[in-house]
Design a protein around this motif. Structure first.
Motif, short mmCIF file in Angstrom:
data_model
loop_
_atom_site.label_atom_id
_atom_site.label_comp_id
_atom_site.label_asym_id
_atom_site.label_seq_id
_atom_site.Cartn_x
_atom_site.Cartn_y
_atom_site.Cartn_z
N GLN A 16 -19.26 -0.44 -13.49
CA GLN A 16 -19.29 0.08 -14.85
C GLN A 16 -18.22 -0.59 -15.72
OE1 GLN A 16 -21.81 2.36 -15.51
NE2 GLN A 16 -22.34 1.86 -13.39
N SER A 17 -18.42 -0.54 -17.02
CA SER A 17 -17.45 -1.13 -17.94
C SER A 17 -16.06 -0.52 -17.76
CB SER A 17 -17.91 -0.94 -19.39
OG SER A 17 -19.07 -1.70 -19.63
N ALA A 18 -16.02 0.77 -17.41
CA ALA A 18 -14.73 1.45 -17.21
C ALA A 18 -13.92 0.80 -16.10
CB ALA A 18 -14.95 2.92 -16.90
N PHE A 19 -14.61 0.31 -15.07
CA PHE A 19 -13.92 -0.38 -13.97
C PHE A 19 -13.21 -1.62 -14.48
CE2 PHE A 19 -14.21 -3.89 -10.86
CZ PHE A 19 -13.36 -3.41 -9.89
N LEU A 23 -9.19 -2.77 -14.70
CA LEU A 23 -8.66 -4.07 -14.26
C LEU A 23 -7.89 -4.77 -15.38
CD1 LEU A 23 -11.30 -5.98 -12.09
CD2 LEU A 23 -9.24 -4.81 -11.35
N LYS A 24 -8.49 -4.80 -16.58
CA LYS A 24 -7.83 -5.47 -17.71
C LYS A 24 -6.49 -4.83 -18.01
CE LYS A 24 -11.62 -5.53 -20.38
NZ LYS A 24 -12.50 -5.74 -21.55
N ASN A 25 -6.45 -3.52 -17.96
CA ASN A 25 -5.20 -2.81 -18.22
C ASN A 25 -4.13 -3.18 -17.20
OD1 ASN A 25 -3.60 -0.74 -19.59
ND2 ASN A 25 -3.85 0.45 -17.72
N ASN A 88 -16.09 -12.59 -16.36
CA ASN A 88 -15.88 -13.43 -17.55
C ASN A 88 -16.51 -12.79 -18.80
OD1 ASN A 88 -14.33 -15.75 -16.65
ND2 ASN A 88 -16.09 -16.30 -15.39
N ARG A 89 -17.69 -12.18 -18.64
CA ARG A 89 -18.32 -11.50 -19.77
C ARG A 89 -17.48 -10.32 -20.25
NH1 ARG A 89 -23.17 -11.69 -16.90
NH2 ARG A 89 -23.10 -9.42 -16.58
N GLU A 90 -16.79 -9.69 -19.33
CA GLU A 90 -15.96 -8.53 -19.66
C GLU A 90 -14.57 -8.94 -20.17
OE1 GLU A 90 -16.78 -5.38 -19.70
OE2 GLU A 90 -18.71 -5.37 -18.65
N LEU A 221 -1.19 -0.66 6.28
CA LEU A 221 -0.01 0.21 6.37
C LEU A 221 0.97 -0.33 7.40
CD1 LEU A 221 -1.72 3.72 6.22
CD2 LEU A 221 -0.28 2.71 4.45
N ASP A 222 0.45 -0.78 8.54
CA ASP A 222 1.31 -1.33 9.60
C ASP A 222 2.06 -2.57 9.12
OD1 ASP A 222 0.61 0.63 11.42
OD2 ASP A 222 -0.97 -0.56 12.36
N LEU A 223 1.45 -3.28 8.15
CA LEU A 223 2.07 -4.50 7.61
C LEU A 223 2.86 -4.20 6.33
CD1 LEU A 223 -0.94 -6.79 8.39
CD2 LEU A 223 1.34 -7.04 9.38
N ASN A 224 3.13 -2.91 6.13
CA ASN A 224 4.05 -2.46 5.06
C ASN A 224 3.54 -2.70 3.64
OD1 ASN A 224 6.02 -1.39 6.86
ND2 ASN A 224 6.70 -3.49 7.28
N ILE A 225 2.21 -2.72 3.46
CA ILE A 225 1.68 -2.67 2.10
C ILE A 225 1.90 -1.25 1.60
CG2 ILE A 225 -0.41 -2.88 0.70
CD1 ILE A 225 -1.30 -5.05 2.73
N LYS A 226 2.56 -1.13 0.46
CA LYS A 226 3.07 0.18 0.04
C LYS A 226 1.99 1.19 -0.28
CE LYS A 226 7.47 -1.59 -1.74
NZ LYS A 226 8.30 -1.80 -2.95
N GLN A 227 0.93 0.75 -0.97
CA GLN A 227 -0.09 1.70 -1.40
C GLN A 227 -1.47 1.22 -0.94
OE1 GLN A 227 -1.60 2.39 -5.63
NE2 GLN A 227 -0.15 4.06 -5.38
N VAL A 228 -2.14 2.07 -0.18
CA VAL A 228 -3.45 1.75 0.37
C VAL A 228 -4.41 2.88 -0.01
CG1 VAL A 228 -4.77 1.26 2.47
CG2 VAL A 228 -2.36 0.55 2.31
N ARG A 229 -5.51 2.51 -0.68
CA ARG A 229 -6.47 3.53 -1.11
C ARG A 229 -7.90 3.12 -0.77
NH1 ARG A 229 -4.55 7.41 -4.64
NH2 ARG A 229 -2.53 6.99 -5.61
N ILE A 230 -8.71 4.12 -0.45
CA ILE A 230 -10.16 3.96 -0.37
C ILE A 230 -10.71 4.79 -1.52
CG2 ILE A 230 -12.24 4.42 0.99
CD1 ILE A 230 -10.56 3.86 3.50
N THR A 231 -11.43 4.15 -2.44
CA THR A 231 -11.64 4.76 -3.75
C THR A 231 -12.99 4.36 -4.35
OG1 THR A 231 -10.76 4.80 -6.01
CG2 THR A 231 -10.36 2.82 -4.75
N ASP A 232 -13.34 5.05 -5.42
CA ASP A 232 -14.47 4.62 -6.23
C ASP A 232 -13.94 3.74 -7.36
OD1 ASP A 232 -13.28 6.40 -7.98
OD2 ASP A 232 -14.85 7.92 -7.82
N GLN A 233 -14.73 3.58 -8.42
CA GLN A 233 -14.35 2.63 -9.48
C GLN A 233 -13.16 3.09 -10.33
OE1 GLN A 233 -17.66 0.83 -11.64
NE2 GLN A 233 -19.05 1.38 -9.98
N THR A 234 -12.72 4.32 -10.12
CA THR A 234 -11.53 4.78 -10.83
C THR A 234 -10.25 4.21 -10.24
OG1 THR A 234 -11.25 6.73 -9.41
CG2 THR A 234 -12.68 6.97 -11.36
N LEU A 235 -10.36 3.63 -9.04
CA LEU A 235 -9.21 3.11 -8.28
C LEU A 235 -8.20 4.22 -7.95
CD1 LEU A 235 -8.60 -0.40 -9.93
CD2 LEU A 235 -10.22 0.27 -8.16
#
Length: 247
Positions: A16-19, A23-25, A88-90, A221-235
């Motif tokens: 969706q455009s909101a996604f 990203l742009k933000n 690119n269109r977005e 997480l084991d490799l110390n990436i600080k934030q890990v999420r499983i999410t929809d298009q809202t991130l």
């Protein structure tokens, strides 16, 4: 800092455009975004059209030499091309890449007897990724890899994204799906610890294609990436934690 966004194949057709606004933000705030994608539904469609079998084991696509040709065509000529064009269109400058290019995702075989031409990532060459970012574009990486002998292999896209995030020492990774996060016993979870996840897999509450997602998330997480999420298009969605945070 780098931030990896993995987009599942089932989500790609319905972005969706909101996604793209999200990203742009994030890009405007100075984040270096890297996208990794799969192409499951399109691959299934292509295999059926070609008269080839669809087979999954433990959430991993069994990939024969014949089906690998379909996988490569779909990932690069269809899903990667469409996603780059849409970005690119977005108004988001993007460049398509394959993990098999320039030994970006160097692999050995995951288990050739059981899975066929499926790669297990051994090393990520981040130079090409960083060059694209320095040129002011988002790298959009198709989940293919290459063996030391130059053979192209299919890679589970969740695994490819996790390994890429780890190699970049990314600040965060989002696994974007067509669900609001991880469901356990019918409830969408705001957060889960590693022990919660392992227990839920053992008890069968997390199964199928969600298993490699959460396994890739645990590795992050084991490799110390600080934030890990499983999410929809809202991130937003389900945040995965090493342990319960005491406040």
């Amino acid at each position: 800092m780098f931030h990896v966004v993995k987009i599942g194949g089932s989500t790609l057709a319905n972005l969706q455009s909101a996604f793209f606004d999200v990203l742009k933000n994030r890009i405007q705030q100075g984040e270096k975004i890297v996208i990794v994608h799969g192409g499951g539904p399109e691959i299934n469609k292509k295999l059926i059209e070609s008269g080839l079998p669809l087979e999954m084991k433990n959430g991993v696509r069994v990939t024969s030499q014949e089906s690998l040709s379909c996988v490569k065509t779909v990932l690069m000529d269809i899903t990667n091309t469409k996603l780059v064009e849409r970005l690119n269109r977005e108004g988001i400058a993007a460049q398509g890449l394959s993990g098999a290019e320039d030994f970006m995702l160097s692999c050995d075989f995951l288990d050739k007897e059981n899975y066929g031409w499926v790669g297990n990532v051994q090393k990520v060459n981040t130079k090409t990724i960083q060059n694209v970012l320095e040129a002011g574009k988002i790298p959009v990486i198709a989940s293919l890899g290459v063996t030391e002998n130059g053979e192209t292999v299919n890679i589970n896209a969740d695994t490819a994204a996790g390994e890429t995030a780890a190699a970049l020492s990314a600040e965060s990774i989002c696994f974007v799906t067509d669900t609001p996060g991880v469901s356990v016993l019918g409830e969408w979870m705001k957060c889960l610890t590693i022990s919660d996840i392992l227990k839920s897999i053992l008890e069968g509450h997390i199964s199928g294609g969600m298993v490699p997602k959460v396994e890739a998330a645990i590795k992050c997480l084991d490799l110390n990436i600080k934030q890990v999420r499983i999410t929809d298009q809202t991130l937003s969605g389900t945040e995965l934690l090493k342990e319960v945070l005491i406040t």
